[in-house]
Scaffold this motif. Structure first.
Motif, PDB file in Angstrom:
ATOM      1  N   LYS A 263     -15.168  29.811   8.667  1.00 26.00           N
ATOM      2  CA  LYS A 263     -14.122  28.947   8.248  1.00 26.00           C
ATOM      3  C   LYS A 263     -12.478  28.221   9.072  1.00 26.00           C
ATOM      4  O   LYS A 263     -12.277  28.589   9.701  1.00 26.00           O
ATOM      5  CB  LYS A 263     -13.218  30.918   7.588  1.00 26.00           C
ATOM      6  N   ALA A 264     -12.623  27.116   7.962  1.00 27.13           N
ATOM      7  CA  ALA A 264     -11.197  26.461   8.373  1.00 27.13           C
ATOM      8  C   ALA A 264     -10.042  27.588   8.380  1.00 27.13           C
ATOM      9  O   ALA A 264      -9.778  28.240   7.618  1.00 27.13           O
ATOM     10  CB  ALA A 264     -11.344  25.004   7.672  1.00 27.13           C
ATOM     11  N   PHE A 265      -9.459  26.527   9.669  1.00 29.53           N
ATOM     12  CA  PHE A 265      -8.103  27.811   9.219  1.00 29.53           C
ATOM     13  C   PHE A 265      -7.613  28.811   8.859  1.00 29.53           C
ATOM     14  O   PHE A 265      -7.161  29.865   9.596  1.00 29.53           O
ATOM     15  CB  PHE A 265      -6.994  27.050   8.315  1.00 29.53           C
ATOM     16  N   ARG A 266      -9.008  29.755   9.554  1.00 30.19           N
ATOM     17  CA  ARG A 266      -8.905  31.118   9.968  1.00 30.19           C
ATOM     18  C   ARG A 266      -7.753  31.426  10.455  1.00 30.19           C
ATOM     19  O   ARG A 266      -6.977  32.433  10.362  1.00 30.19           O
ATOM     20  CB  ARG A 266     -10.467  31.835  10.341  1.00 30.19           C
ATOM     21  N   ASN A 267      -7.931  31.037  11.775  1.00 29.42           N
ATOM     22  CA  ASN A 267      -6.838  31.597  12.819  1.00 29.42           C
ATOM     23  C   ASN A 267      -5.204  31.502  12.207  1.00 29.42           C
ATOM     24  O   ASN A 267      -4.429  32.341  12.604  1.00 29.42           O
ATOM     25  CB  ASN A 267      -7.368  31.543  14.534  1.00 29.42           C
ATOM     26  N   PRO A 268      -4.972  30.422  11.946  1.00 35.29           N
ATOM     27  CA  PRO A 268      -3.810  30.423  11.488  1.00 35.29           C
ATOM     28  C   PRO A 268      -3.253  30.936  10.321  1.00 35.29           C
ATOM     29  O   PRO A 268      -2.126  31.556  10.108  1.00 35.29           O
ATOM     30  CB  PRO A 268      -3.605  28.171  11.632  1.00 35.29           C
ATOM     31  N   ILE A 269      -3.810  31.239   9.725  1.00 31.85           N
ATOM     32  CA  ILE A 269      -3.771  32.099   7.934  1.00 31.85           C
ATOM     33  C   ILE A 269      -3.239  33.207   8.300  1.00 31.85           C
ATOM     34  O   ILE A 269      -2.741  34.116   7.875  1.00 31.85           O
ATOM     35  CB  ILE A 269      -5.269  31.597   7.559  1.00 31.85           C
TER      36      ILE A 269
ATOM     37  N   THR B 154       2.437  37.242  10.727  1.00 32.42           N
ATOM     38  CA  THR B 154       4.099  37.100  10.488  1.00 32.42           C
ATOM     39  C   THR B 154       4.827  37.527   9.445  1.00 32.42           C
ATOM     40  O   THR B 154       5.991  38.105   9.735  1.00 32.42           O
ATOM     41  CB  THR B 154       4.106  35.991  11.185  1.00 32.42           C
ATOM     42  N   LEU B 155       3.808  37.336   8.615  1.00 33.64           N
ATOM     43  CA  LEU B 155       4.673  37.643   6.962  1.00 33.64           C
ATOM     44  C   LEU B 155       4.736  39.003   7.232  1.00 33.64           C
ATOM     45  O   LEU B 155       5.928  39.895   6.932  1.00 33.64           O
ATOM     46  CB  LEU B 155       3.915  36.782   5.952  1.00 33.64           C
ATOM     47  N   LEU B 156       3.910  39.915   8.079  1.00 30.15           N
ATOM     48  CA  LEU B 156       4.005  41.274   7.933  1.00 30.15           C
ATOM     49  C   LEU B 156       5.198  41.655   8.852  1.00 30.15           C
ATOM     50  O   LEU B 156       6.017  42.992   8.107  1.00 30.15           O
ATOM     51  CB  LEU B 156       2.866  42.122   8.269  1.00 30.15           C
ATOM     52  N   MET B 157       5.324  40.939   9.743  1.00 31.73           N
ATOM     53  CA  MET B 157       6.603  41.712  10.574  1.00 31.73           C
ATOM     54  C   MET B 157       7.442  41.240  10.381  1.00 31.73           C
ATOM     55  O   MET B 157       8.997  41.810  10.189  1.00 31.73           O
ATOM     56  CB  MET B 157       6.443  40.598  12.096  1.00 31.73           C
ATOM     57  N   GLY B 158       8.422  39.958   9.364  1.00 31.19           N
ATOM     58  CA  GLY B 158       9.274  39.557   9.281  1.00 31.19           C
ATOM     59  C   GLY B 158       9.032  40.857   7.882  1.00 31.19           C
ATOM     60  O   GLY B 158      10.288  40.998   6.858  1.00 31.19           O
TER      61      GLY B 158
ATOM     62  N   GLY C  31       2.455  51.202   8.697  1.00 27.64           N
ATOM     63  CA  GLY C  31       1.190  51.036   7.778  1.00 27.64           C
ATOM     64  C   GLY C  31       1.209  49.457   8.020  1.00 27.64           C
ATOM     65  O   GLY C  31       0.021  49.139   8.253  1.00 27.64           O
ATOM     66  N   LEU C  32       2.586  48.925   7.977  1.00 24.11           N
ATOM     67  CA  LEU C  32       2.692  47.711   8.538  1.00 24.11           C
ATOM     68  C   LEU C  32       2.085  47.551   9.815  1.00 24.11           C
ATOM     69  O   LEU C  32       2.033  45.923  10.153  1.00 24.11           O
ATOM     70  CB  LEU C  32       4.186  46.934   8.030  1.00 24.11           C
TER      71      LEU C  32
ATOM     72  N   TYR D 172      -4.581  44.999  13.213  1.00 25.84           N
ATOM     73  CA  TYR D 172      -5.365  44.491  12.841  1.00 25.84           C
ATOM     74  C   TYR D 172      -5.977  43.454  13.144  1.00 25.84           C
ATOM     75  O   TYR D 172      -7.066  42.269  13.332  1.00 25.84           O
ATOM     76  CB  TYR D 172      -6.271  44.790  11.232  1.00 25.84           C
ATOM     77  N   ILE D 173      -5.108  42.349  12.273  1.00 33.96           N
ATOM     78  CA  ILE D 173      -5.107  40.895  11.903  1.00 33.96           C
ATOM     79  C   ILE D 173      -4.600  40.389  13.549  1.00 33.96           C
ATOM     80  O   ILE D 173      -5.505  39.266  13.954  1.00 33.96           O
ATOM     81  CB  ILE D 173      -3.980  40.953  11.253  1.00 33.96           C
ATOM     82  N   LEU D 174      -3.777  40.918  13.981  1.00 32.29           N
ATOM     83  CA  LEU D 174      -4.113  40.552  15.551  1.00 32.29           C
ATOM     84  C   LEU D 174      -5.232  40.646  16.324  1.00 32.29           C
ATOM     85  O   LEU D 174      -5.488  39.311  17.800  1.00 32.29           O
ATOM     86  CB  LEU D 174      -2.451  40.921  15.988  1.00 32.29           C
ATOM     87  N   LYS D 175      -5.519  41.141  16.427  1.00 31.57           N
ATOM     88  CA  LYS D 175      -6.702  41.821  16.572  1.00 31.57           C
ATOM     89  C   LYS D 175      -7.593  40.714  16.402  1.00 31.57           C
ATOM     90  O   LYS D 175      -8.505  40.292  17.901  1.00 31.57           O
ATOM     91  CB  LYS D 175      -7.303  43.609  16.852  1.00 31.57           C
ATOM     92  N   ASP D 176      -8.088  40.458  15.320  1.00 35.04           N
ATOM     93  CA  ASP D 176      -9.316  39.639  14.891  1.00 35.04           C
ATOM     94  C   ASP D 176      -8.796  38.027  15.035  1.00 35.04           C
ATOM     95  O   ASP D 176      -9.365  37.122  15.604  1.00 35.04           O
ATOM     96  CB  ASP D 176      -9.235  39.346  13.330  1.00 35.04           C
ATOM     97  N   ILE D 177      -7.420  38.118  15.654  1.00 34.43           N
ATOM     98  CA  ILE D 177      -7.036  36.463  16.149  1.00 34.43           C
ATOM     99  C   ILE D 177      -7.320  36.414  17.318  1.00 34.43           C
ATOM    100  O   ILE D 177      -8.274  35.365  18.106  1.00 34.43           O
ATOM    101  CB  ILE D 177      -6.216  36.373  15.982  1.00 34.43           C
ATOM    102  N   PHE D 178      -7.097  37.351  18.608  1.00 34.57           N
ATOM    103  CA  PHE D 178      -7.128  37.196  19.896  1.00 34.57           C
ATOM    104  C   PHE D 178      -8.366  38.148  20.298  1.00 34.57           C
ATOM    105  O   PHE D 178      -8.663  37.443  20.983  1.00 34.57           O
ATOM    106  CB  PHE D 178      -6.243  38.364  20.555  1.00 34.57           C
TER     107      PHE D 178
END
Length: 187
Positions: free
Chosen positions: A6-12, A18-22, A157-158, A164-170
């Motif tokens: 999938k295109a742009f998978r990691n940037p998304i 970043t949204l969740l951290m915000g 929860g956040l 989970y998201i960061l694990k997928d990115i890295f």
């Protein structure tokens, strides 16, 4: 289409993290949280829109996902800007989410290859994601009801969902022969 192509998978995913951290920063009343949330929503909308345009074959579920992202991010952007009439976007988000869940639902997180089973680690991480989402929902309800420990529950929860998201990115994806050329990214 496989997740790894999938295109742009990691940037998304980075924009979502970043949204969740915000959101955590906003719950804790830290400065600049609204700016981070606004930029994250805008990045998600732009990146997902580019990803959608890059797709050669657009199925019904792809259109529904694009509408879901459009309604959700627009609602988020307008809410940050204190626009009072966001009910249309909230209803649109709800209906498109229900349609997406009915069409794709939890199978989105499972392996799409025939005959390939998810590893125990993937199943555990998916379970952790479900626990994180449930914790988020419970924390949100507790906050609405002004119960004790609402903010720690929301923050937990956040944190789970963000990890989970960061694990997928890295984590490095498994390289298959099909993935070497990244046909979708370079065609």
């Amino acid at each position: 289409m496989e997740n790894s192509k999938k295109a742009f998978r990691n940037p998304i995913r980075a924009a979502i993290a970043t949204l969740l951290m915000g959101v955590v920063m906003r719950i804790l009343h830290w400065p600049f949280s609204e700016g981070i949330i606004f930029i994250s929503f805008a990045a998600i909308l732009i990146l997902y829109g580019l990803r959608f345009l890059k797709k050669e074959e657009k199925k019904t579920v792809d259109l529904i996902k694009m509408a879901l992202v459009l309604f959700w991010t627009t609602n988020g952007l307008l809410t940050i800007l204190d626009f009072t009439h966001t009910l249309f976007f909230q209803i649109g988000t709800a209906f498109t989410f229900i349609a997406w869940f009915a069409m794709e639902g939890t199978s989105y997180f499972m392996s799409k290859e025939d005959g390939v089973k998810n590893s125990t680690t993937e199943i555990i991480w998916n379970f952790v994601m479900v626990i994180g989402v449930i914790t988020l929902i419970c924390g949100g309800l507790m906050k609405l009801l002004t119960w004790d420990y609402a903010i720690p529950t929301l923050t937990l929860g956040l944190t789970i969902v963000t990890s989970y998201i960061l694990k997928d990115i890295f984590t490095a994806p498994n390289n298959n022969e099909d993935d070497i050329n990244n046909e979708e990214l370079y065609s």
